[in-house]
Design a protein around this motif. Structure first.
Motif, PDB file in Angstrom:
ATOM      1  N   SER A 191      -7.621  -4.796 -12.683  1.00 60.88           N
ATOM      2  CA  SER A 191      -7.840  -3.472 -12.133  1.00 60.88           C
ATOM      3  C   SER A 191      -7.815  -4.099 -10.487  1.00 60.88           C
ATOM      4  CB  SER A 191      -9.503  -3.200 -12.408  1.00 60.88           C
ATOM      5  OG  SER A 191      -9.691  -2.757 -13.719  1.00 60.88           O
ATOM      6  N   ALA A 192      -7.400  -3.085  -9.749  1.00 65.61           N
ATOM      7  CA  ALA A 192      -7.092  -3.595  -8.297  1.00 65.61           C
ATOM      8  C   ALA A 192      -8.298  -3.501  -7.640  1.00 65.61           C
ATOM      9  CB  ALA A 192      -6.489  -2.385  -7.766  1.00 65.61           C
ATOM     10  N   ASP A 193      -8.544  -5.030  -7.150  1.00 60.82           N
ATOM     11  CA  ASP A 193      -9.535  -5.206  -6.091  1.00 60.82           C
ATOM     12  C   ASP A 193      -8.962  -5.217  -4.757  1.00 60.82           C
ATOM     13  OD1 ASP A 193      -7.997  -7.536  -5.850  1.00 60.82           O
ATOM     14  OD2 ASP A 193      -9.300  -8.939  -6.913  1.00 60.82           O
ATOM     15  N   ASP A 194      -9.806  -5.771  -3.702  1.00 58.04           N
ATOM     16  CA  ASP A 194      -9.190  -5.591  -2.230  1.00 58.04           C
ATOM     17  C   ASP A 194      -8.290  -6.560  -2.164  1.00 58.04           C
ATOM     18  OD1 ASP A 194     -11.563  -3.993  -1.743  1.00 58.04           O
ATOM     19  OD2 ASP A 194     -12.836  -5.672  -0.836  1.00 58.04           O
ATOM     20  N   GLU A 195      -7.929  -7.606  -2.672  1.00 54.80           N
ATOM     21  CA  GLU A 195      -6.832  -8.448  -2.460  1.00 54.80           C
ATOM     22  C   GLU A 195      -5.508  -7.747  -2.837  1.00 54.80           C
ATOM     23  OE1 GLU A 195      -4.854 -12.740  -3.871  1.00 54.80           O
ATOM     24  OE2 GLU A 195      -6.777 -11.973  -4.822  1.00 54.80           O
ATOM     25  N   ILE A 196      -5.792  -7.010  -3.943  1.00 54.00           N
ATOM     26  CA  ILE A 196      -4.461  -6.398  -4.654  1.00 54.00           C
ATOM     27  C   ILE A 196      -3.969  -5.028  -3.817  1.00 54.00           C
ATOM     28  CG2 ILE A 196      -3.506  -4.907  -6.613  1.00 54.00           C
ATOM     29  CD1 ILE A 196      -4.975  -6.794  -8.420  1.00 54.00           C
ATOM     30  N   LEU A 197      -5.504  -4.473  -3.252  1.00 53.73           N
ATOM     31  CA  LEU A 197      -4.947  -3.236  -2.165  1.00 53.73           C
ATOM     32  C   LEU A 197      -4.308  -3.669  -1.144  1.00 53.73           C
ATOM     33  CD1 LEU A 197      -8.291  -1.222  -2.862  1.00 53.73           C
ATOM     34  CD2 LEU A 197      -5.940  -0.658  -4.175  1.00 53.73           C
ATOM     35  N   GLN A 198      -4.838  -4.866  -0.607  1.00 53.60           N
ATOM     36  CA  GLN A 198      -4.239  -5.497   0.879  1.00 53.60           C
ATOM     37  C   GLN A 198      -2.830  -5.545   0.436  1.00 53.60           C
ATOM     38  OE1 GLN A 198      -5.486  -5.301   3.617  1.00 53.60           O
ATOM     39  NE2 GLN A 198      -3.865  -6.107   4.537  1.00 53.60           N
ATOM     40  N   TRP A 199      -2.425  -6.240  -0.783  1.00 53.65           N
ATOM     41  CA  TRP A 199      -1.051  -6.647  -0.841  1.00 53.65           C
ATOM     42  C   TRP A 199      -0.220  -5.508  -1.082  1.00 53.65           C
ATOM     43  CZ3 TRP A 199       2.725  -5.662  -4.908  1.00 53.65           C
ATOM     44  CH2 TRP A 199       3.509  -6.697  -5.017  1.00 53.65           C
ATOM     45  N   HIS A 200      -0.742  -4.321  -1.709  1.00 48.81           N
ATOM     46  CA  HIS A 200       0.190  -3.173  -1.808  1.00 48.81           C
ATOM     47  C   HIS A 200       0.483  -2.465  -0.384  1.00 48.81           C
ATOM     48  CE1 HIS A 200       1.014  -2.268  -6.116  1.00 48.81           C
ATOM     49  NE2 HIS A 200       0.011  -3.087  -6.213  1.00 48.81           N
ATOM     50  N   THR A 201      -0.776  -2.292   0.531  1.00 48.36           N
ATOM     51  CA  THR A 201      -0.918  -1.638   1.523  1.00 48.36           C
ATOM     52  C   THR A 201       0.239  -2.363   2.695  1.00 48.36           C
ATOM     53  OG1 THR A 201      -3.203  -1.077   1.513  1.00 48.36           O
ATOM     54  CG2 THR A 201      -2.042  -1.102   3.678  1.00 48.36           C
ATOM     55  N   GLU A 202       0.141  -3.961   2.665  1.00 45.65           N
ATOM     56  CA  GLU A 202       1.245  -4.685   3.495  1.00 45.65           C
ATOM     57  C   GLU A 202       2.550  -4.373   3.180  1.00 45.65           C
ATOM     58  OE1 GLU A 202      -0.092  -8.724   2.958  1.00 45.65           O
ATOM     59  OE2 GLU A 202      -1.794  -8.377   4.265  1.00 45.65           O
ATOM     60  N   ARG A 203       2.874  -4.099   1.912  1.00 46.38           N
ATOM     61  CA  ARG A 203       4.303  -4.021   1.301  1.00 46.38           C
ATOM     62  C   ARG A 203       4.762  -2.523   1.295  1.00 46.38           C
ATOM     63  NH1 ARG A 203       1.875  -8.267   0.228  1.00 46.38           N
ATOM     64  NH2 ARG A 203       2.859 -10.556   0.203  1.00 46.38           N
ATOM     65  N   ASN A 204       3.747  -1.702   1.328  1.00 42.50           N
ATOM     66  CA  ASN A 204       4.001  -0.219   0.979  1.00 42.50           C
ATOM     67  C   ASN A 204       4.568  -0.011  -0.547  1.00 42.50           C
ATOM     68  OD1 ASN A 204       3.644   2.498   2.100  1.00 42.50           O
ATOM     69  ND2 ASN A 204       6.081   2.670   2.297  1.00 42.50           N
ATOM     70  N   PHE A 205       3.779  -0.780  -1.371  1.00 47.44           N
ATOM     71  CA  PHE A 205       4.380  -0.945  -2.733  1.00 47.44           C
ATOM     72  C   PHE A 205       3.795  -0.092  -3.677  1.00 47.44           C
ATOM     73  CE2 PHE A 205       5.332  -3.332  -6.706  1.00 47.44           C
ATOM     74  CZ  PHE A 205       6.494  -3.662  -6.659  1.00 47.44           C
ATOM     75  N   PRO A 206       4.513   0.792  -4.551  1.00 44.07           N
ATOM     76  CA  PRO A 206       3.773   1.787  -5.383  1.00 44.07           C
ATOM     77  C   PRO A 206       3.166   1.384  -6.331  1.00 44.07           C
ATOM     78  CG  PRO A 206       6.208   2.178  -4.944  1.00 44.07           C
ATOM     79  CD  PRO A 206       6.116   1.080  -4.379  1.00 44.07           C
ATOM     80  N   LEU A 207       1.843   2.001  -6.368  1.00 44.70           N
ATOM     81  CA  LEU A 207       1.060   1.859  -7.605  1.00 44.70           C
ATOM     82  C   LEU A 207       0.824   2.871  -8.285  1.00 44.70           C
ATOM     83  CD1 LEU A 207      -2.342  -0.393  -7.282  1.00 44.70           C
ATOM     84  CD2 LEU A 207      -2.154   1.823  -8.562  1.00 44.70           C
ATOM     85  N   LEU A 208       1.115   2.729  -9.898  1.00 46.53           N
ATOM     86  CA  LEU A 208       0.797   3.806 -10.938  1.00 46.53           C
ATOM     87  C   LEU A 208      -0.496   3.466 -11.515  1.00 46.53           C
ATOM     88  CD1 LEU A 208       3.644   4.057  -9.690  1.00 46.53           C
ATOM     89  CD2 LEU A 208       4.514   4.502 -11.885  1.00 46.53           C
ATOM     90  N   SER A 209      -1.604   4.192 -11.299  1.00 45.35           N
ATOM     91  CA  SER A 209      -2.928   3.460 -11.782  1.00 45.35           C
ATOM     92  C   SER A 209      -3.086   4.329 -13.415  1.00 45.35           C
ATOM     93  CB  SER A 209      -4.019   4.204 -10.831  1.00 45.35           C
ATOM     94  OG  SER A 209      -5.128   3.850 -11.536  1.00 45.35           O
ATOM     95  N   TRP A 210      -3.448   3.525 -14.252  1.00 47.59           N
ATOM     96  CA  TRP A 210      -4.030   3.991 -15.666  1.00 47.59           C
ATOM     97  C   TRP A 210      -5.398   3.878 -15.299  1.00 47.59           C
ATOM     98  CZ3 TRP A 210      -7.301   0.523 -17.656  1.00 47.59           C
ATOM     99  CH2 TRP A 210      -7.240  -0.946 -17.302  1.00 47.59           C
ATOM    100  N   SER A 211      -6.177   4.731 -16.111  1.00 52.56           N
ATOM    101  CA  SER A 211      -7.780   5.017 -15.929  1.00 52.56           C
ATOM    102  C   SER A 211      -8.230   5.415 -14.770  1.00 52.56           C
ATOM    103  CB  SER A 211      -8.532   3.726 -16.758  1.00 52.56           C
ATOM    104  OG  SER A 211      -8.369   3.381 -18.000  1.00 52.56           O
ATOM    105  N   SER A 212      -7.348   6.291 -14.217  1.00 46.94           N
ATOM    106  CA  SER A 212      -7.504   6.631 -12.643  1.00 46.94           C
ATOM    107  C   SER A 212      -8.688   7.372 -12.543  1.00 46.94           C
ATOM    108  CB  SER A 212      -6.274   7.340 -12.247  1.00 46.94           C
ATOM    109  OG  SER A 212      -6.123   8.603 -12.798  1.00 46.94           O
TER     110      SER A 212
END
Length: 312
Positions: A191-212
């Protein structure tokens, strides 16, 4: 319906992705009703996997696309390399074997999106990237990503791909929801935590969420005292998530929408490209998701919902 862009996938994918973990040829009336409704509401991307319903999910999608003659309008996303009774399946031979079977079930010669369902850290990233590039070059997949990998492994793989002039992972599919998982819903899930969200934000990397939508946590069917759903209690029941629920309900009342629509909007209004896999089983639930996908939330509202600040 809003779309995000995935390199290699022409025309983009819709922010709502239709989940199919209950699809089967035995339920084609329901499958067809829901997929028709999804398309009518502007959706174009369907999520499935080699293991869903023992392969019947992919079969049902293939039947529907053949009956509608709409393969060129649909973005198909399937997943493979999930462990089986013999152990991990993240290796070139297993990926090839499962992909070939998936294509047969889906009655198509390519998938738009392909994801590795799990990781096996014992397998070097170069082995995986090299194998997936072979399928891109063969035209059987247009783009590939991962589900339930650490961002450290994704970065390692993409660094290798860039260094060697190869295609890398272009999307990540962990769980992201307003309610935060206190332990994995299924073993080895991320599950996406603050570290994962920061990584995605810095790279503008797409996230496709399950159990959204947190497995229905925000539907209103559950309360602090209702402990009937053991998995929901195990994963999502804590004071912080109930505070998030209360704030989502307050904001929903102010905007004239439902609490679960606010929870969906939270996922779709992140500062990087996001999609949400949804699982409606009737047209009313489909309309609710489509309406929720149109809600815009400010950065301040997102932070407040997520308990990052005390006011909006």
């Amino acid at each position: 319906m809003n779309k995000i862009q995935i390199p290699g996938v022409e025309g983009g994918i819709t922010q709502l992705i239709m989940g199919s973990d209950y699809f089967s040829p035995k339920r084609m009336e329901l499958v067809s009703q829901m997929l028709d409704s999804f398309v009518e509401n502007g959706g174009n991307t369907i999520d499935t996997a080699f293991i869903y319903c023992g392969g019947e999910s992919e079969e049902a999608i293939g039947i529907w696309m053949q009956e509608r003659g709409n393969r060129d309008q649909i973005k198909v996303w399937t997943k493979g390399a999930h462990p089986n009774a013999s152990g991990p399946r993240v290796n070139p031979d297993a990926i090839r074997e499962e992909l070939e079977i998936s294509l047969q079930r889906l009655q198509t010669d390519y998938v738009d999106l392909y994801a590795l369902h799990r990781d096996d850290p014992n397998v070097p990233v170069q082995v995986i990237i090299d194998a997936l590039n072979e399928h891109v070059e063969a035209g059987t997949i247009k783009a590939f990503g991962v589900s339930n990998w650490t961002v450290q492994r994704i970065q390692e793989a993409n660094d290798y791909a860039k260094k060697n002039g190869l295609h890398g992972f272009t999307f990540n599919s962990p769980n992201l929801s307003l309610a935060k998982a206190q332990e994995p819903y299924w073993r080895d899930c991320i599950s996406a935590d603050d570290e994962i969200l920061q990584w995605h934000t810095e790279r503008n990397f797409p996230l496709l969420s399950w159990s959204s939508q947190a497995r229905g946590f925000f539907t209103g069917r559950f309360t602090r005292d209702n402990l009937e759903n053991k998995d929901l209690v195990r994963v999502f029941y804590n004071d912080a998530n109930w505070e998030r629920y209360d704030r989502a309900k307050t904001l929903a009342e102010e905007k004239g929408v439902s609490t679960i629509q606010i929870a969906l909007a939270y996922v779709l209004n992140q500062p990087f490209p996001t999609c949400a896999i949804i699982g409606p089983q009737n047209p009313e639930e489909m309309r609710s998701c489509a309406e929720g996908a149109q809600i815009r939330l400010s950065k301040s509202e997102i932070a407040w919902l997520d308990l990052k600040q005390e006011s909006r």
